[in-house]
Motif scaffolding. Structure first.
Motif, PDB file in Angstrom:
ATOM      1  N   ARG A 280       0.871  -1.333  -0.002  1.00  0.00           N
ATOM      2  CA  ARG A 280      -0.116  -0.102   0.010  1.00  0.00           C
ATOM      3  C   ARG A 280       0.870   1.600  -0.032  1.00  0.00           C
ATOM      4  NH1 ARG A 280      -3.119  -1.801   3.527  1.00  0.00           N
ATOM      5  NH2 ARG A 280      -1.932  -0.691   5.321  1.00  0.00           N
ATOM      6  N   ARG A 281       1.755   1.239   0.666  1.00  0.00           N
ATOM      7  CA  ARG A 281       2.682   2.364   0.639  1.00  0.00           C
ATOM      8  C   ARG A 281       3.373   2.378  -0.607  1.00  0.00           C
ATOM      9  NH1 ARG A 281       7.363   4.440   4.795  1.00  0.00           N
ATOM     10  NH2 ARG A 281       9.063   4.790   3.204  1.00  0.00           N
ATOM     11  N   ALA A 282       3.903   1.288  -1.209  1.00  0.00           N
ATOM     12  CA  ALA A 282       4.576   1.398  -2.586  1.00  0.00           C
ATOM     13  C   ALA A 282       3.511   2.002  -3.641  1.00  0.00           C
ATOM     14  CB  ALA A 282       5.050   0.208  -3.021  1.00  0.00           C
ATOM     15  N   SER A 283       2.326   1.681  -3.242  1.00  0.00           N
ATOM     16  CA  SER A 283       1.308   2.202  -4.416  1.00  0.00           C
ATOM     17  C   SER A 283       1.139   3.737  -4.134  1.00  0.00           C
ATOM     18  CB  SER A 283      -0.146   1.401  -3.984  1.00  0.00           C
ATOM     19  OG  SER A 283      -1.206   2.134  -4.665  1.00  0.00           O
ATOM     20  N   ALA A 284       1.040   4.125  -2.917  1.00  0.00           N
ATOM     21  CA  ALA A 284       0.766   5.529  -2.570  1.00  0.00           C
ATOM     22  C   ALA A 284       2.132   6.422  -3.329  1.00  0.00           C
ATOM     23  CB  ALA A 284       0.759   5.992  -1.011  1.00  0.00           C
ATOM     24  N   LEU A 285       3.406   6.002  -2.663  1.00  0.00           N
ATOM     25  CA  LEU A 285       4.185   6.771  -3.305  1.00  0.00           C
ATOM     26  C   LEU A 285       4.466   6.781  -4.737  1.00  0.00           C
ATOM     27  CD1 LEU A 285       7.311   5.705  -0.612  1.00  0.00           C
ATOM     28  CD2 LEU A 285       5.466   7.515  -0.590  1.00  0.00           C
ATOM     29  N   ASN A 286       4.302   5.811  -5.342  1.00  0.00           N
ATOM     30  CA  ASN A 286       4.282   5.824  -6.829  1.00  0.00           C
ATOM     31  C   ASN A 286       3.269   6.557  -7.423  1.00  0.00           C
ATOM     32  OD1 ASN A 286       6.401   3.728  -7.066  1.00  0.00           O
ATOM     33  ND2 ASN A 286       4.835   1.916  -7.091  1.00  0.00           N
ATOM     34  N   THR A 287       1.994   6.823  -6.860  1.00  0.00           N
ATOM     35  CA  THR A 287       1.268   7.899  -7.412  1.00  0.00           C
ATOM     36  C   THR A 287       1.616   9.051  -7.067  1.00  0.00           C
ATOM     37  OG1 THR A 287      -0.573   6.067  -7.082  1.00  0.00           O
ATOM     38  CG2 THR A 287      -1.192   8.599  -7.330  1.00  0.00           C
ATOM     39  N   LEU A 288       2.267   9.283  -5.869  1.00  0.00           N
ATOM     40  CA  LEU A 288       2.979  10.834  -5.489  1.00  0.00           C
ATOM     41  C   LEU A 288       4.101  11.085  -6.690  1.00  0.00           C
ATOM     42  CD1 LEU A 288       2.935  10.853  -1.770  1.00  0.00           C
ATOM     43  CD2 LEU A 288       1.154  11.890  -3.359  1.00  0.00           C
ATOM     44  N   ALA A 289       4.834   9.999  -6.881  1.00  0.00           N
ATOM     45  CA  ALA A 289       6.064  10.387  -7.863  1.00  0.00           C
ATOM     46  C   ALA A 289       5.434  10.544  -9.241  1.00  0.00           C
ATOM     47  CB  ALA A 289       6.857   9.097  -7.865  1.00  0.00           C
ATOM     48  N   LYS A 290       4.563  10.153  -9.400  1.00  0.00           N
ATOM     49  CA  LYS A 290       3.840  10.434 -10.755  1.00  0.00           C
ATOM     50  C   LYS A 290       3.099  11.807 -10.810  1.00  0.00           C
ATOM     51  CE  LYS A 290       0.816   7.338 -12.742  1.00  0.00           C
ATOM     52  NZ  LYS A 290      -0.712   6.822 -12.808  1.00  0.00           N
ATOM     53  N   LEU A 291       2.736  12.164  -9.716  1.00  0.00           N
ATOM     54  CA  LEU A 291       2.106  13.459  -9.832  1.00  0.00           C
ATOM     55  C   LEU A 291       3.404  14.730  -9.614  1.00  0.00           C
ATOM     56  CD1 LEU A 291      -0.998  12.943  -7.634  1.00  0.00           C
ATOM     57  CD2 LEU A 291      -0.885  13.274 -10.119  1.00  0.00           C
ATOM     58  N   PHE A 292       4.148  14.390  -8.812  1.00  0.00           N
ATOM     59  CA  PHE A 292       5.042  15.574  -8.122  1.00  0.00           C
ATOM     60  C   PHE A 292       6.501  15.377  -8.570  1.00  0.00           C
ATOM     61  CE2 PHE A 292       1.489  15.447  -5.292  1.00  0.00           C
ATOM     62  CZ  PHE A 292       1.000  16.441  -5.783  1.00  0.00           C
ATOM     63  N   GLY A 293       6.871  14.036  -8.968  1.00  0.00           N
ATOM     64  CA  GLY A 293       8.192  13.822  -9.381  1.00  0.00           C
ATOM     65  C   GLY A 293       8.863  12.688  -8.425  1.00  0.00           C
ATOM     66  N   GLU A 294      10.113  12.356  -8.853  1.00  0.00           N
ATOM     67  CA  GLU A 294      10.889  11.382  -7.958  1.00  0.00           C
ATOM     68  C   GLU A 294      11.071  11.430  -6.696  1.00  0.00           C
ATOM     69  OE1 GLU A 294      12.058   8.178  -9.702  1.00  0.00           O
ATOM     70  OE2 GLU A 294      10.311   8.741 -10.873  1.00  0.00           O
ATOM     71  N   GLN A 295      11.226  12.841  -6.222  1.00  0.00           N
ATOM     72  CA  GLN A 295      11.635  13.155  -4.918  1.00  0.00           C
ATOM     73  C   GLN A 295      10.525  12.624  -3.724  1.00  0.00           C
ATOM     74  OE1 GLN A 295      12.441  17.349  -6.015  1.00  0.00           O
ATOM     75  NE2 GLN A 295      13.213  17.211  -4.097  1.00  0.00           N
ATOM     76  N   ALA A 296       9.410  12.256  -4.481  1.00  0.00           N
ATOM     77  CA  ALA A 296       8.114  11.846  -3.745  1.00  0.00           C
ATOM     78  C   ALA A 296       8.599  10.397  -3.188  1.00  0.00           C
ATOM     79  CB  ALA A 296       6.875  11.803  -4.515  1.00  0.00           C
ATOM     80  N   LEU A 297       9.626   9.688  -3.949  1.00  0.00           N
ATOM     81  CA  LEU A 297       9.913   8.527  -3.404  1.00  0.00           C
ATOM     82  C   LEU A 297      10.649   8.225  -2.103  1.00  0.00           C
ATOM     83  CD1 LEU A 297      10.497   6.900  -6.999  1.00  0.00           C
ATOM     84  CD2 LEU A 297       8.440   6.268  -5.592  1.00  0.00           C
ATOM     85  N   SER A 298      11.026   9.323  -1.623  1.00  0.00           N
ATOM     86  CA  SER A 298      11.955   9.451  -0.547  1.00  0.00           C
ATOM     87  C   SER A 298      11.489  10.197   0.624  1.00  0.00           C
ATOM     88  CB  SER A 298      13.313  10.095  -0.834  1.00  0.00           C
ATOM     89  OG  SER A 298      13.772   9.317  -2.061  1.00  0.00           O
ATOM     90  N   PRO A 299      10.347   9.755   1.360  1.00  0.00           N
ATOM     91  CA  PRO A 299       9.873  10.543   2.437  1.00  0.00           C
ATOM     92  C   PRO A 299      10.712  10.238   3.814  1.00  0.00           C
ATOM     93  CG  PRO A 299       8.641   8.540   2.131  1.00  0.00           C
ATOM     94  CD  PRO A 299       9.757   8.642   0.990  1.00  0.00           C
TER      95      PRO A 299
END
Lengths: 450, 450
Positions: free
Chosen positions: A356-375
């Motif tokens: 679920r976390r991966a699903s969320a982060l992948n969507t954020l990366a799509k919307l806001f860029g790769e930086q979203a993958l490193s919370p």
């Protein structure tokens, strides 16, 4: 056995507001709360960097005058949700940035969304907020689901996708899961669709410094020692015209009136003696709560702002479907709040935490860029699992329910009165509606006891 | 604290059948029943002339092999529902007698009813009875209400009126109140529409001499003294992988397994510790029970028979919508059984007793003549008011529920198993389904305990 004027079931905003009004009028009250905390669907939390966030309801809009007044009376402060820059929508594999009214949709779909919004709001204008079942043409509006109406009124795939995404964002439920009448009632109750979905000028405009749960905490504190009893789930309400006896895990209280200030589906799970009329019981059999997992993802900085983005994102292609900037007022770190809603919440709940976390982060990366993958932090709240809420944001009414059962939503039954966001005429389902419902129920009781 | 192998919640057909199977396999059981009687939705009564009638479920069809076998094993006898002569339909102000397949409708409407029936049954044939959510196209079938499908597929007012009348007769609910998938599942579960609505050859073919409640009474008797505890509403089920503790008004019982054999909406009102998963809880928030008031009107003689009528009547113009001959086998008096169903039940419930009786008798007079106005007894049972059933005939699933929550209907949760007519694959909602569900749950438990 303890005796008091009024017992209140539930120490959320509705129950505590009712308690405050009754106390101010000189009545004695006891508030019984099942949880080990007050505030119900409001709930504070602190990120691992010490920044406070909210796991439950958090926003207040400028026309939500009752809750806003209460916030100010209690000495709390608000700040504005960050809303500067460009929004972003993912649809059909394309990510679109936009500053206009298109919601990032293809122009034909955006026009069609607007046309449908106008038609829906024209219908909503006809709805009676106090008695939706008395609306002209109520039977016809209530027979249909919103899904049925939308499909009968457009075949534009972008417009259908938009409504199929935005409705769960507002209701935590799907377009097929509510009657057209319920949708119309609800949008009118909250001042129509733009109000409901907007940040500045709408329901997401303001936040409370430190969190909205403080409203309830301060109300409880103001009531004084011993008035709010935590860890006290109510089991049975024995009632007659003269009064009630409320049995909870911990004792019994006798009172002249009880205000049940919990969601209708949970109110239906209490035992009543004598049993409630079939019309009320049937209602509580069919107001399911919405489905939502609220996710907060923290970063060193609100990096999207430097890219000119305001953090408002919608993905019509993903399970995580709506995001907003939820950073603290001083932007000492960046926080995105995002939601799995409706059917997406149910499927996401079945995933492992990692999936679920991966699903969320992948969507954020799509919307806001790769930086979203490193919370720097990732926090979830699944409201469906909360035993004493059992879903957020609130209860909804499916096809046929408003016209046949709606009258029982807030109508008192002898000494039993009903409060809670689901019973509000204005801002139904919101904190503001909860406050209004508490005041309405308190006024009913005062009218009878004075 | 009492200890037993298996606790069963509910002494209806499902619970008692499960108890019988478990006992036969050498397990000890205790059955906890909230009411002061067994048999749940079956309930006997005696007319003022001494003739036994039934306030609840009464008919058995020839393919309902499980309940039929049980009836015979227990030494009960059946007799055939009277079914000789002409049927009658009131529609659009006209009363029509018919002996054919037209249901008394104008011929064009009757043809359209037949065409729609064929289409619905072709769709139903595709439904998975064991896992409706895995049916091809399940999402599409579940998104729509039956009402939406009907209106998209015909504009014949007679056909729409027919389905709007016959569906409440089978489901005690309106066409808008169930998903298309639920309708299709249910009709397939019961052998398709002709089986469901027919007297001879269908679900109304046989009756039990003395009443179906005797099935449960004999099952309870067979279990022996002290096994079935009446007046024992269950409040809390504390559970872990090893077993359960069931708290009821009267004590606590510890057991290896529990079978909850009550309608899902009532199962959702028990307290579970720990709380149940959200998927199960969400399901029980949205399986409302049907709405029905069953009426029996007794006369000196079955006078309609002498006029060549079989007592089967349908009014598409009135609140009392379906009638059948319910006279005793020896025709020592005449009895008509009739129903207020679905929305009609809810409006009729709001009338005074005198108004409702007048409404019923006026409809009977329209269908069978003025003699219907002079009964020798008139008996009603409003199942919505029954605290421990809260509606009949059974629970229904609205748009979206089967696909998102259906899996939780009968799937065990640790030591907790589920039975009841709503959980049956075959004859879901009927006595036969209840018996099947009890056997299925007992087999699950035996598989784990042996």
């Amino acid at each position: 056995m303890t005796t008091t004027d009024v017992v209140i079931v539930g120490a959320g905003l509705a129950g505590l507001t009712a308690a405050r009004e009754l106390t101010a009028a000189g009545k004695s009250v006891i508030v019984l709360e099942a949880r080990d905390r007050v505030a119900g669907r409001n709930c504070g939390h602190v990120l691992n960097n010490g920044v406070p966030i909210e796991l439950g309801g958090q926003w207040i809009g400028p026309t939500q005058t009752e809750v806003l007044g209460l916030v100010r009376e209690l000495g709390l402060e608000t700040f504005n949700t960050y809303d500067t820059g460009t929004s972003v929508t993912a649809y059909n594999g394309t990510v679109t940035h936009y500053d206009d009214e298109t919601f990032g949709l293809p122009i034909d779909s955006a026009m069609e969304v607007g046309r449908l919004q106008q038609e829906l709001e024209a219908l909503a204008a006809t709805v009676s907020l106090s008695s939706p079942w008395l609306t002209d043409d109520a039977a016809e509006l209530d027979r249909q689901t919103l899904d049925g109406w939308l499909r009968a009124n457009t075949d534009d795939p972008g417009a259908l996708a938009f409504w199929g995404g935005i409705v769960p964002a507002v209701f935590s439920a799907e377009v097929a899961e509510m009657s057209l009448l319920h949708f119309l009632f609800y949008i009118k109750s909250g001042g129509m669709i733009d109000q409901l979905v907007a940040t500045t000028g709408g329901a997401q405009e303001m936040r409370v410094v430190g969190g909205t749960h403080q409203i309830s905490e301060r109300l409880a504190q103001e009531l004084g020692e011993g008035i709010v009893r935590l860890n006290s789930p109510v089991r049975t309400i024995t009632h007659d015209a003269a009064g009630v006896t409320v049995a909870y895990d911990g004792g019994e209280i006798s009172a002249q009136r009880v205000i049940v200030a919990i969601p209708p589906t949970l109110a239906g799970r209490l035992a009543y003696s004598p049993a409630l009329p079939a019309s009320r019981d049937g209602l509580t059999q069919q107001i399911p709560m919405g489905s939502v997992i609220k996710v907060q993802i923290a970063y060193e900085t609100p990096f999207w702002r430097t890219a000119g983005l305001n953090g408002f994102g919608v993905s019509l292609d993903d399970e995580l479907s709506v995001t907003l900037d939820n950073s603290p007022a001083d932007a000492s770190c960046g926080v995105i709040v995002a939601f799995f809603e409706g059917a997406h919440a149910r499927t996401a709940a079945a995933l492992s935490d990692d999936e679920r976390r991966a699903s969320a982060l992948n969507t954020l990366a799509k919307l806001f860029g790769e930086q979203a993958l490193s919370p720097i932090d990732y926090v979830e709240k699944n409201w469906m699992e909360e035993e004493y809420t059992r879903g957020c944001y609130g209860g909804r009414l499916g096809a046929g329910v408003w016209t046949q059962y709606g009258k029982s939503l807030s109508e008192p039954i002898g000494a039993i009165h009903w409060a809670g966001a689901e019973t509000a005429e204005e801002w139904n389902g919101y904190m503001d509606g909860a406050v209004r419902s508490g005041r309405r129920a308190a006024a009913e009781v005062l009218g009878e006891l004075s």
